[in-house]
Design an enzyme around this catalytic site. Structure first.
Site, PDB file in Angstrom:
ATOM      1  N   ASP A 124      34.923  41.982  36.050  1.00 37.67           N
ATOM      2  CA  ASP A 124      34.515  41.030  36.199  1.00 37.67           C
ATOM      3  C   ASP A 124      33.768  40.759  35.199  1.00 37.67           C
ATOM      4  O   ASP A 124      32.002  41.985  35.001  1.00 37.67           O
ATOM      5  CB  ASP A 124      33.550  40.689  37.850  1.00 37.67           C
ATOM      6  CG  ASP A 124      32.091  39.929  38.282  1.00 37.67           C
ATOM      7  OD1 ASP A 124      32.164  39.280  37.155  1.00 37.67           O
ATOM      8  OD2 ASP A 124      31.996  39.251  39.225  1.00 37.67           O
ATOM      9  N   HIS A 125      33.312  40.271  33.978  1.00 32.77           N
ATOM     10  CA  HIS A 125      32.398  40.524  33.021  1.00 32.77           C
ATOM     11  C   HIS A 125      30.877  40.266  33.118  1.00 32.77           C
ATOM     12  O   HIS A 125      30.558  40.996  31.863  1.00 32.77           O
ATOM     13  CB  HIS A 125      33.191  40.025  31.670  1.00 32.77           C
ATOM     14  CG  HIS A 125      33.211  40.681  30.016  1.00 32.77           C
ATOM     15  ND1 HIS A 125      32.565  41.449  30.194  1.00 32.77           N
ATOM     16  CD2 HIS A 125      33.604  40.264  29.421  1.00 32.77           C
ATOM     17  CE1 HIS A 125      32.491  42.263  28.842  1.00 32.77           C
ATOM     18  NE2 HIS A 125      33.286  40.911  28.745  1.00 32.77           N
ATOM     19  N   ARG A 126      30.731  39.805  33.617  1.00 31.87           N
ATOM     20  CA  ARG A 126      28.751  39.583  34.430  1.00 31.87           C
ATOM     21  C   ARG A 126      28.468  41.164  34.433  1.00 31.87           C
ATOM     22  O   ARG A 126      26.992  41.361  34.369  1.00 31.87           O
ATOM     23  CB  ARG A 126      28.797  39.002  35.120  1.00 31.87           C
ATOM     24  CG  ARG A 126      29.374  36.809  34.679  1.00 31.87           C
ATOM     25  CD  ARG A 126      29.223  36.610  36.516  1.00 31.87           C
ATOM     26  NE  ARG A 126      29.897  36.943  37.635  1.00 31.87           N
ATOM     27  CZ  ARG A 126      29.864  36.529  38.390  1.00 31.87           C
ATOM     28  NH1 ARG A 126      29.067  35.722  39.080  1.00 31.87           N
ATOM     29  NH2 ARG A 126      30.118  37.171  39.561  1.00 31.87           N
TER      30      ARG A 126
ATOM     31  N   PRO B  86      33.825  35.311  36.288  1.00 27.98           N
ATOM     32  CA  PRO B  86      34.533  35.530  34.430  1.00 27.98           C
ATOM     33  C   PRO B  86      35.321  36.794  34.685  1.00 27.98           C
ATOM     34  O   PRO B  86      34.974  38.030  34.208  1.00 27.98           O
ATOM     35  CB  PRO B  86      33.284  35.460  33.767  1.00 27.98           C
ATOM     36  CG  PRO B  86      32.357  36.018  34.871  1.00 27.98           C
ATOM     37  CD  PRO B  86      32.602  35.722  35.650  1.00 27.98           C
TER      38      PRO B  86
END
Ligand code: CAO
Length: 435
Positions: free
Chosen positions: A407-409, A231
């Protein structure tokens, strides 16, 4: 023996004959496809209404036919009086809608549109159950469709290499082979992604099809994996590199054993290497099970290099331990190796973070795709002179566009903001970076 004429049934308008499904002299059974007509809405197989020997075609390929047009002469071979096949609602006549029709209201041909059988001439029985392919259109003869059914192949997925994009038997064989190979390989993406519609570009003009290089194919598969699995969020900034540029111009390359003045890039590499030490989360990778972060204790930085064969990303080892001149020399050596196809697999492995600099080419900003399993990438656009407010007046400043995809995780927006502020400040104040 008697001879009968097969007439064109009512298929909702006129169409052109595009294919014979049988040869003259062939024995046909009622219900067998005889020929294919194509209208502006659909391709339709016209089945035989009677059994017998086809002795003469009464239409040529390209003829426009509509209801009751004589299609073929058939010699009845059976002893008994010919029996017109009753309408079988299970008989499938494949109707392939063109995109134009599929987008508007699909014209489903139904039994009640068909005329009742007449005497003495035969009329093809009703087209009872149209099969509408809603995802794109294709052209294929009956034998090919039969083969496709035997292999459970969805013809909308098959590339036709015949005239006008018509699907051939060998296309089905190639497709099945490709699927078997795919099935034996690890799954690339976790999601079921609907395919893009296939297009026959030759309908609009001349085309020239060329194979991708192996690098381009590998990049394509890797970028797709990264794009689908990570994401992405991209943060943009511009930093004033006027001082850096002024300093860069004073560098005497010979004094450092360099062939040319270092570009902006080694300064950016050094800045990122420092930032990875200060913000270790940017120097991590998510464990495949998604429950752990693996922090790297080294600062290996990949630099995207554009080569005639495609995009490659050689890796600079321990960038944090190198000076700007060493980094300039390393980048130069790796870029030359890349362009001469001399990079080894090991030269492209072990990266922690990637920099993609399009600066010398142009472009004020872009959203780079993270080079997974890394968790961030920096895109560098072209620096341009812009007015900068110094508190009292606007002054010209050389502004460098930066775009940080993360990476938004693993990384949240606030951390990304702090990372971006750090690299912006370091690049703006060259003394801070070098000391
Ligand atoms: N803005 C303005 N000028 C820039 C700049 C920027 N962001 N980045 C570099 N320049 C300048 C350099 O300073 C240099 O100027 P001088 O001639 O005055 O020294 C000039 O442009 C030429 O630089 P370069 O391209 O030769 O060297 P580099 O170190 O900037 O880049 C490399 C090296 C290998 C990264 C580059 O050649 C390359 O291949 N870039 C393409 C990467 C790419 O395709 N990324 C896309 C990935 S996504 O598809």
């Amino acid at each position: 023996m008697t001879t009968e004429i097969v007439l064109m049934p009512d298929v909702d308008g006129a169409g052109d004959v595009v294919e014979y499904c049988i040869e003259l002299g062939d024995e046909i059974t009622a219900g067998d496809p005889m020929l294919v007509i194509e209208s502006d809405k659909a391709s339709v197989e016209i089945p035989a209404s009677i059994s017998g020997l086809v002795t003469e075609w009464l239409v040529q390929i390209g003829d426009r036919v509509s209801k009751d047009h004589p299609l073929a002469q058939v010699k009845i071979t059976a002893q008994e009086t010919p029996v017109h096949e009753p309408i079988n609602t299970d008989t499938q006549v494949e109707t392939v809608l063109t995109e134009k029709t599929a987008k508007s209201s699909p014209a489903v041909l139904s039994a009640n549109q068909m005329p009742a059988p007449q005497s003495p001439v035969s009329v093809t029985p009703a087209i009872s159950n149209s099969v509408i392919k809603q995802q794109g259109s294709y052209y294929a003869g009956p034998a090919v469709r039969k083969l496709a059914r035997e292999f459970s192949v969805n013809l909308t997925q098959v590339n036709g290499t015949g005239p006008g994009g018509r699907i051939l038997k060998e296309n089905i064989h190639a497709y099945v082979k490709q699927q078997l190979i795919k099935a034996s390989q690890p799954v690339i993406s976790s999601a079921a992604i609907p395919p893009l519609p296939k297009e026959d570009f030759s309908r609009f003009g001349d085309t020239d099809t060329q194979s991708l290089s192996s690098i381009a194919k590998a990049t394509s598969a890797h970028m797709t994996r990264c794009w689908l699995n990570i994401p992405h969020v991209t943060l943009f900034d511009e930093t004033n590199i006027s001082d850096l540029e002024a300093f860069r111009k004073t560098i005497q390359p010979e004094a450092y054993g360099l062939e040319k003045t270092p570009s902006i890039l080694p300064f950016i590499v050094l800045t990122i290497a420092r930032a990875l030490v200060k913000f270790p989360r940017f120097n991590s990778s998510l464990h495949p099970d998604g429950t752990q972060l693996i922090y790297k204790q080294y600062t290996n930085i990949g630099v995207a290099v554009d080569t005639p064969a495609g995009l490659v990303v050689p890796v600079i080892r321990n960038a944090n331990q190198q000076s700007v001149s060493q980094l300039a020399s390393t980048i130069n050596a790796l870029a030359n190796k890349a362009r001469n196809k001399q990079l080894k697999i090991a030269d492209m492995q072990g990266g922690c973070f990637t920099i993609s600099s399009l600066g010398s080419n142009g472009g004020s900003g872009f959203t780079p795709i993270i080079n997974g399993p890394e968790v961030a990438i920096l895109g560098v656009g072209k620096a341009t002179i812009k007015p900068v407010w110094d508190g009292e007046a606007f002054q010209p400043g050389l502004l460098l566009p930066l775009s940080l995809s993360f990476d938004h995780r693993v990384i949240n927006g606030a951390e990304a903001g702090r990372f971006m502020a750090y690299i912006s400040n370091k690049l703006r104040d060259i003394k801070q970076l070098l000391l």
